[in-house]
Motif scaffolding. Structure first.
Motif, PDB file in Angstrom:
ATOM      1  N   CYS B 316      69.582  19.697  -1.978  1.00 23.55           N
ATOM      2  CA  CYS B 316      69.411  20.345  -3.284  1.00 23.55           C
ATOM      3  C   CYS B 316      67.953  20.694  -3.582  1.00 23.55           C
ATOM      4  O   CYS B 316      67.063  19.869  -3.443  1.00 23.55           O
ATOM      5  N   ARG B 318      67.218  21.891  -6.667  1.00 24.17           N
ATOM      6  CA  ARG B 318      67.160  21.806  -8.136  1.00 24.17           C
ATOM      7  C   ARG B 318      67.012  23.168  -8.813  1.00 24.17           C
ATOM      8  O   ARG B 318      66.184  23.343  -9.712  1.00 24.17           O
ATOM      9  N   CYS B 319      67.816  24.114  -8.360  1.00 21.50           N
ATOM     10  CA  CYS B 319      67.715  25.454  -8.937  1.00 21.50           C
ATOM     11  C   CYS B 319      68.536  25.561 -10.216  1.00 21.50           C
ATOM     12  O   CYS B 319      68.313  26.429 -11.029  1.00 21.50           O
ATOM     13  N   SER B 320      69.542  24.712 -10.364  1.00 22.62           N
ATOM     14  CA  SER B 320      70.466  24.657 -11.489  1.00 22.62           C
ATOM     15  C   SER B 320      71.511  25.774 -11.503  1.00 22.62           C
ATOM     16  O   SER B 320      72.218  25.932 -12.497  1.00 22.62           O
ATOM     17  N   ALA B 321      71.642  26.514 -10.426  1.00 26.53           N
ATOM     18  CA  ALA B 321      72.680  27.556 -10.380  1.00 26.53           C
ATOM     19  C   ALA B 321      74.074  26.947 -10.546  1.00 26.53           C
ATOM     20  O   ALA B 321      74.953  27.527 -11.187  1.00 26.53           O
ATOM     21  N   CYS B 322      74.273  25.752  -9.975  1.00 27.28           N
ATOM     22  CA  CYS B 322      75.611  25.145 -10.064  1.00 27.28           C
ATOM     23  C   CYS B 322      75.958  24.750 -11.498  1.00 27.28           C
ATOM     24  O   CYS B 322      77.107  24.771 -11.897  1.00 27.28           O
ATOM     25  N   ILE B 345      75.779  19.073  -9.395  1.00 27.01           N
ATOM     26  CA  ILE B 345      74.923  18.336  -8.465  1.00 27.01           C
ATOM     27  C   ILE B 345      74.752  16.904  -8.938  1.00 27.01           C
ATOM     28  O   ILE B 345      74.777  15.962  -8.140  1.00 27.01           O
ATOM     29  N   CYS B 376      75.548  27.872  -4.813  1.00 30.83           N
ATOM     30  CA  CYS B 376      74.466  27.040  -4.279  1.00 30.83           C
ATOM     31  C   CYS B 376      73.682  27.741  -3.170  1.00 30.83           C
ATOM     32  O   CYS B 376      74.243  28.126  -2.159  1.00 30.83           O
ATOM     33  N   PRO B 377      72.365  27.894  -3.348  1.00 36.48           N
ATOM     34  CA  PRO B 377      71.554  28.615  -2.363  1.00 36.48           C
ATOM     35  C   PRO B 377      71.399  27.862  -1.034  1.00 36.48           C
ATOM     36  O   PRO B 377      70.982  28.462  -0.054  1.00 36.48           O
ATOM     37  N   VAL B 378      71.701  26.565  -1.023  1.00 38.77           N
ATOM     38  CA  VAL B 378      71.614  25.834   0.244  1.00 38.77           C
ATOM     39  C   VAL B 378      72.998  25.347   0.686  1.00 38.77           C
ATOM     40  O   VAL B 378      73.122  24.406   1.459  1.00 38.77           O
ATOM     41  N   ILE B 382      79.822  21.090  -2.812  1.00 41.35           N
ATOM     42  CA  ILE B 382      79.951  20.086  -3.873  1.00 41.35           C
ATOM     43  C   ILE B 382      81.402  19.608  -4.039  1.00 41.35           C
ATOM     44  O   ILE B 382      81.649  18.404  -4.114  1.00 41.35           O
TER      45      ILE B 382
HETATM   46  S1  SF4 Z   1      73.127  25.076  -6.860  1.00 43.91           S
HETATM   47 FE1  SF4 Z   1      72.699  23.781  -5.068  1.00 43.91          FE
HETATM   48  S2  SF4 Z   1      70.484  23.728  -4.909  1.00 43.91           S
HETATM   49 FE2  SF4 Z   1      70.953  24.508  -6.941  1.00 43.91          FE
HETATM   50  S3  SF4 Z   1      70.925  22.678  -8.280  1.00 43.91           S
HETATM   51 FE3  SF4 Z   1      73.036  22.974  -7.631  1.00 43.91          FE
HETATM   52  S4  SF4 Z   1      73.250  21.745  -5.786  1.00 43.91           S
HETATM   53 FE4  SF4 Z   1      71.062  21.979  -6.162  1.00 43.91          FE
END
Ligand code: SF4
Lengths: 183, 471
Positions: B316, B318-322, B345, B376-378, B382
């Motif tokens: 993660c 920590r982009c907060s997209a999720c 996350i 999620c960019p990575v 989840i």
């Molecule tokens: S989308 Fe992925 S990278 Fe972004 S906060 Fe959620 S888990 Fe982390």
């Protein structure tokens, strides 16, 4: 490591893309020829009573500017209070610009100086030569001479969206960013 | 090492969520915020033709890091030390707080300026510093609002999204940030008040404290990504800089940043690039802090690493997209998750980093709709980790009871039809009062509607209409 993503080139006229992205970020952009640079700088700085420049900024940039010029390090480094004084702007170059993201990379080179110079004054004027424009992030980072120098990536003026998601320019960094693209 | 500090939820999710759900202002603000950000995100992600390739590369780089974390951490320590930084190691929240507190004490400062950082929130640094008589000033506008209100953040990216402008004006006013003429709730005026208040702090601070978004093993470089410039202030003006960094923030080489500096801003704020990114390597003579400390924090990360399915949570960034695509988060907000890591996350990270107690309820805080995986960019899967954690964990009793009631109703067609008819009848007077949405269905469907705005049932069910019309 799978690296199937783009690492260079493409995307048409780099100047056009960069300008489009900078304007989208609320930066003010001017294009000019090399021999018009002094006049353009003077015009953009006309509202500022003093300008801070790094030790290595070319004399020609300020050839037409009428206000007070404060050169960092000559004879001593400028104090933060001097940078914070009202009506003080800062003029620098950049190391590389990224067209696709509208980003200027400063790497503390001679015409960019230490980080505080472009941070404390409220108005930043940045000179970009068209040859310094890279298409995307990978190409731009690859062009840096030494990545362990302090690096600052600037994309538009300082901004926040914390109050009801309204974008407000300038909470802490310079509120006004002018970019001069020298063709 | 099991994680401690603010990673541990105080209340089980269903209990905490009940309180937040009663707050209609919060629900409206969150809805607006998450939808605005996710629309922006979709637009800028759409303009990147190689987005999927970047995601794949991002996931692969992070997996490689997790596979050889000890080696990369040592390499980072060596490089950062060679560049003039001092590296410290902390096994849990308490140890990390002690290290930082001692460093600040030694500098003689009684006030420090802080850049918003999940890691320092996680270890409860502000509370620890306060106990030691040191004031930690949050300098990110939203964090400042939350701090002045005596509250905790509700979103990773927009921590004060649960306040509207009038509330923010009142918070500033109570804390003496507004002069008499400037008692307006206009956002630029409020931002200006914060600027004046914080500039005085920046210019006098001796110690800055930050986190880091990335730490490059090969070069010892740290990276902070931000918008306002308060980060640059804290990283540049004080004499001493202390950065608190989770051990999973490592990337192997400088080149790897070319992937993450593309993935993070677009996923996070929906911008092509955030306004400011700072990179620094140890100490640079004549430029920025001349004393640089880096505190590497485990706090439950190696525990998480031990689980083969669950460890992907450590990718993660920590982009907060999720959070912004999660239907559960959109309704309950960040506070309901208890731990500093909210949303999807948080539901997989917090229980893994700190196994016990109320955190065990978090893997149930999801509909398993899968939107978080797509965003999620990575490419953290989840839903897969949620299911995995539900399987290996004990089921909380409330969840078990609710599922049993629902399955009893659903199993029998007559019972189901009767429940719906009952709902319809009791809804008739409500429709006249409340428009087309109702708050409460009678039992057993009340379990569903207690915290959801359900559409009103049609005056007649399809089944009833069919029987009447075609009987
Ligand atoms: S989308 Fe992925 S990278 Fe972004 S906060 Fe959620 S888990 Fe982390």
């Amino acid at each position: 490591m799978p690296r199937g993503y783009r690492t260079g080139g493409g995307d048409g006229d780099l100047v056009e893309v960069l300008v489009d992205r900078l304007v989208d970020y609320k930066a003010n952009v001017r294009r000019c020829a090399a021999d018009e640079l002094g006049a353009t700088v003077a015009e953009l700085l006309s509202g500022d009573s003093a300008v801070v420049v790094p030790a290595g900024a070319p004399q020609a940039w300020l050839s037409a500017y009428q206000g007070k010029i404060l050169r960092d390090g000559e004879p001593r480094p400028l104090a933060v209070a001097e940078l914070d004084a009202p009506g003080v702007a800062v003029l620098t170059g950049c190391a590389v610009a990224i067209a696709q993201t509208g980003t200027l990379i400063l790497d503390a080179g001679p015409d960019q100086g230490r980080r505080a110079l472009t941070l404390v004054p409220d108005h930043h004027v940045c000179v970009v030569h068209s040859g310094q424009i890279a298409a995307g992030v990978p190409e731009a980072l690859g062009r840096l001479a030494d990545p362990t120098r302090p690096l600052t990536l600037v994309s538009g003026p300082s901004a926040t969206s914390d109050i009801e998601l309204n974008r407000v320019e300038g909470v802490h960094g310079p509120r006004r960013l002018d970019v001069i693209v020298v063709l | 090492m099991t994680g401690t500090g603010n990673i541990v939820a105080r209340l089980p999710f269903p209990v905490a969520a009940r309180k937040e759900l009663a707050d209609t202002q919060l629900r409206a603000n969150l809805r607006r915020a998450t939808h605005t950000i996710r629309d922006k995100r979709l637009r800028v992600v759409g303009e990147v033709p190689d987005w999927e390739e970047l995601r794949v590369a991002g996931a692969a780089i992070k997996d490689d890091v997790l596979a050889r974390l000890p080696e990369l951490l040592e390499r980072f320590e060596a490089a950062a030390t060679a560049a003039g930084a001092t590296v410290h190691w902390a096994r849990d929240a308490a140890e990390a707080c002690t290290v930082v507190t001692d460093l600040v004490r030694r500098s003689g400062a009684t006030e420090v300026v802080k850049v918003k950082s999940m890691a320092t929130q996680e270890i409860g640094l502000n509370e620890a510093l306060e106990a030691a008589g040191i004031e930690a000033v949050e300098t990110d506008l939203a964090e400042l609002i939350v701090q002045l209100a005596g509250d905790t953040p509700s979103h990773i990216l927009v921590p004060a999204i649960h306040y509207n402008r009038t509330q923010i004006r009142d918070i500033f006013d109570r804390n003496g940030l507004l002069s008499d003429r400037a008692r307006t709730d206009d956002p630029p005026a409020l931002a200006e008040a914060a600027r004046r208040h914080l500039r005085a702090k920046f210019l006098s601070a001796k110690v800055g404290i930050s986190g880091a978004n990335f730490a490059v093993a090969d070069s010892g470089t740290l990276v902070v990504v931000e918008s306002e410039g308060n980060g640059r202030m804290c990283l540049t003006l004080p004499e001493t800089l202390i950065s608190v960094v989770g051990i999973e923030k490592i990337v192997p080489t400088f080149r790897d940043l070319e992937v993450f500096l593309q993935l993070l801003p677009r996923s996070s704020t929906g911008e092509r690039m955030n306004p400011y990114t700072s990179l620094w390597t140890g100490v640079t003579p004549g430029d920025g802090p001349q004393t640089v400390h880096i505190v590497l924090v485990d706090n439950g990360r190696t525990d998480t690493l031990a689980d083969e399915v669950g460890r992907q949570a450590l990718r993660c960034i920590r982009c907060s997209a999720c959070l912004n695509v999660c239907p559960v988060y959109e309704r309950v907000g960040g506070h309901a998750y208890g731990s500093v890591y909210p949303g999807p996350i948080g539901a997989i990270l917090s229980p893994q980093m700190s196994g016990g107690g109320a955190n065990r309820t978090l893997p149930y805080a999801s509909t398993l709709c899968g939107a978080c995986f797509d965003a999620c960019p990575v490419r953290i899967n989840i839903p897969e980790v949620l299911v995995h954690l539900r399987q290996i964990g004990k089921h909380p009793p409330a969840e078990r009871a609710a599922m049993r009631a629902l399955s009893w109703t659903m199993r029998d067609r007559r019972r189901y039809a009767a429940a719906l008819r009952l709902a319809r009848r009791s809804a008739a007077p409500v429709r006249w009062l409340a428009g087309d949405r109702i708050r409460h269905l009678p039992w057993p469907l009340s379990a569903w509607t207690r915290f959801r705005d359900a559409p009103l049932p049609a005056p007649e069910s399809f089944r009833d209409w069919w029987t009447r019309a075609h009987g």
